[in-house]
Scaffold this active site. Structure first.
Site, PDB file in Angstrom:
ATOM      1  N   ARG A 258       0.844  -1.180   0.000  1.00 27.83           N
ATOM      2  CA  ARG A 258       0.000   0.000   0.000  1.00 27.83           C
ATOM      3  C   ARG A 258       0.886   1.239   0.000  1.00 27.83           C
ATOM      4  O   ARG A 258       1.940   1.282   0.638  1.00 27.83           O
ATOM      5  CB  ARG A 258      -0.943   0.009   1.216  1.00 27.83           C
ATOM      6  CG  ARG A 258      -2.170  -0.880   1.020  1.00 27.83           C
ATOM      7  CD  ARG A 258      -3.063  -0.379  -0.115  1.00 27.83           C
ATOM      8  NE  ARG A 258      -4.225  -1.219  -0.369  1.00 27.83           N
ATOM      9  CZ  ARG A 258      -4.263  -2.192  -1.271  1.00 27.83           C
ATOM     10  NH1 ARG A 258      -3.195  -2.461  -2.003  1.00 27.83           N
ATOM     11  NH2 ARG A 258      -5.356  -2.896  -1.457  1.00 27.83           N
ATOM     12  N   GLU A 287      -4.149   8.090  -4.690  1.00 24.85           N
ATOM     13  CA  GLU A 287      -4.398   7.560  -6.035  1.00 24.85           C
ATOM     14  C   GLU A 287      -5.721   8.099  -6.564  1.00 24.85           C
ATOM     15  O   GLU A 287      -6.690   8.177  -5.808  1.00 24.85           O
ATOM     16  CB  GLU A 287      -4.422   6.029  -5.987  1.00 24.85           C
ATOM     17  CG  GLU A 287      -3.079   5.444  -5.586  1.00 24.85           C
ATOM     18  CD  GLU A 287      -3.072   3.919  -5.555  1.00 24.85           C
ATOM     19  OE1 GLU A 287      -4.102   3.306  -5.906  1.00 24.85           O
ATOM     20  OE2 GLU A 287      -2.044   3.333  -5.192  1.00 24.85           O
ATOM     21  N   HIS A 306      -1.178   1.294 -10.185  1.00 29.36           N
ATOM     22  CA  HIS A 306      -1.863   0.305  -9.334  1.00 29.36           C
ATOM     23  C   HIS A 306      -2.506  -0.779 -10.204  1.00 29.36           C
ATOM     24  O   HIS A 306      -3.657  -1.172  -9.987  1.00 29.36           O
ATOM     25  CB  HIS A 306      -2.905   0.967  -8.445  1.00 29.36           C
ATOM     26  CG  HIS A 306      -3.226   0.154  -7.222  1.00 29.36           C
ATOM     27  ND1 HIS A 306      -3.703   0.696  -6.061  1.00 29.36           N
ATOM     28  CD2 HIS A 306      -3.148  -1.184  -6.987  1.00 29.36           C
ATOM     29  CE1 HIS A 306      -3.911  -0.249  -5.164  1.00 29.36           C
ATOM     30  NE2 HIS A 306      -3.586  -1.411  -5.706  1.00 29.36           N
ATOM     31  N   ALA A 309      -1.454  -5.993 -10.239  1.00 34.49           N
ATOM     32  CA  ALA A 309      -2.193  -7.193  -9.820  1.00 34.49           C
ATOM     33  C   ALA A 309      -3.222  -7.639 -10.849  1.00 34.49           C
ATOM     34  O   ALA A 309      -3.733  -8.761 -10.772  1.00 34.49           O
ATOM     35  CB  ALA A 309      -2.897  -6.942  -8.492  1.00 34.49           C
TER      36      ALA A 309
END
Length: 345
Positions: A258, A287, A306, A309
């Site tokens: 994070r 963000e 981000h 993932a």
């Protein structure tokens, strides 16, 4: 057990959950969730607005659940509303690995937190985030910014030395699901792997366990830091000015946990004075990253929005996790990735 899907999960994955755990009644209405813009876009299109009738139908569907797949609209206020509206709710699985932050933001009282079990998808993203970590460390070790700059300017410089991963010591800060996958991959590539731990339990591929109380001493001896920690009050700015002042000059840093774990102002100072040679960041304190952030244009920073993932199979992996935990709940077995409702990770 009535399971309501509160986020845009493809029909194929809804059917997979039914196949994997037939005791579930999987309730969904794809017309009521915000449409996804890409795979695993759990919050859906922010420009999509329900009519008043659709919102009433959505809330009624959500409030009929014994368990929820996802926080409704990935909105903490909506989670608080349905927990309070539905005394039969037993379990909520967040689609984010760091879903504890959303649970905290819901502002539930202790009785509500004790009544409902919250789990996350922690570990589901471990492989993709570990690969990004390897990519980021290699980008720093092989001088990706210099290579790109020379290519753009059509410069053929004198030959120069690159660093080699199997001669490096990599410190993984946080040996949870993501950190364990990071350690496994770096170990397989020949790096010496250290990892921070609170439990002291050994982890495959980790050559040395470092208590968090010794983090500042440890960073002076490593070549790269991989941050995988969740965002909590205890981890806020853990990688801050004191730690970054102690690092070995030329350190490579990547963060796939994070953004709040790393003090970005302190990181920029360390980048400017050369203590940090390269930073590959997938997460940020705020963000989207603000237009005026110096990280965008820093010559030794790689900005990933981000997205490390995100993978075409993420939806299936999370659906399988939900089905597995549903089976555990129905059979009276412990659930995986339960949120700590004191520290919210």
């Amino acid at each position: 057990m009535r399971a309501v899907v509160t986020v845009p999960l493809p029909e194929e994955q809804c059917r997979l959950i039914e196949e994997l755990e037939p005791r579930l009644e999987v309730v969904r209405d794809h017309s009521l969730v915000h449409p996804a813009r890409w795979p695993a876009d759990w919050s859906g299109d922010p420009d999509h607005v329900r009519t008043a009738e659709q919102q009433t139908a959505f809330d009624a569907m959500v409030d009929s659940a014994d368990v929820l797949f996802g926080i409704p609209d990935v909105d903490a206020a909506a989670l608080a509303r349905t927990v309070r509206a539905n005394p039969a709710l037993r379990w909520v699985m967040t689609t984010a690995a760091g879903g504890g932050a959303s649970v905290k933001a819901a502002g539930l009282d202790r009785a509500e937190l004790d009544r409902v079990v919250f789990t996350t998808s922690a570990g589901v993203h471990g492989g993709t985030l570990a690969e990004f970590s390897v990519f980021a460390v290699l980008a720093g070790a092989k001088g990706l910014p210099r290579l790109l700059a020379d290519q753009r300017s059509r410069t053929w410089p004198d030959r120069w030395q690159m660093r080699q991963l199997d001669e490096m010591t990599v410190l993984v800060v946080g040996l949870g699901g993501i950190g364990t996958e990071c350690a496994r991959r770096f170990h397989a590539l020949g790096a010496t792997v250290w990892g921070t731990t609170r439990s002291g339990e050994p982890v495959d591929g980790v050559d040395r366990l470092i208590p968090l109380s010794e983090l500042t001493d440890a960073v002076a001896q490593v070549d790269a830091i991989v941050v995988t920690l969740p965002g909590t009050e205890q981890t806020h700015h853990l990688i801050g000015a004191d730690v970054l002042a102690a690092v070995k000059p030329g350190l490579i840093l990547t963060n796939v946990g994070r953004g709040t774990v790393v003090d970005e102002a302190a990181l920029l100072t360390a980048l400017d004075d050369g203590r940090v040679a390269f930073a590959g960041l997938d997460v940020f304190e705020q963000e989207p990253l603000a237009d005026q952030s110096p990280l965008w244009s820093h010559p030794r920073v790689l900005v990933s929005p981000h997205t490390a993932a995100i993978n075409a199979n993420e939806e299936e992996r999370i659906a399988r996790r939900f089905a597995d935990n549903a089976s555990r709940l129905l059979d009276g077995r412990p659930l995986r990735a339960v949120v700590d409702t004191v520290e919210f990770y």
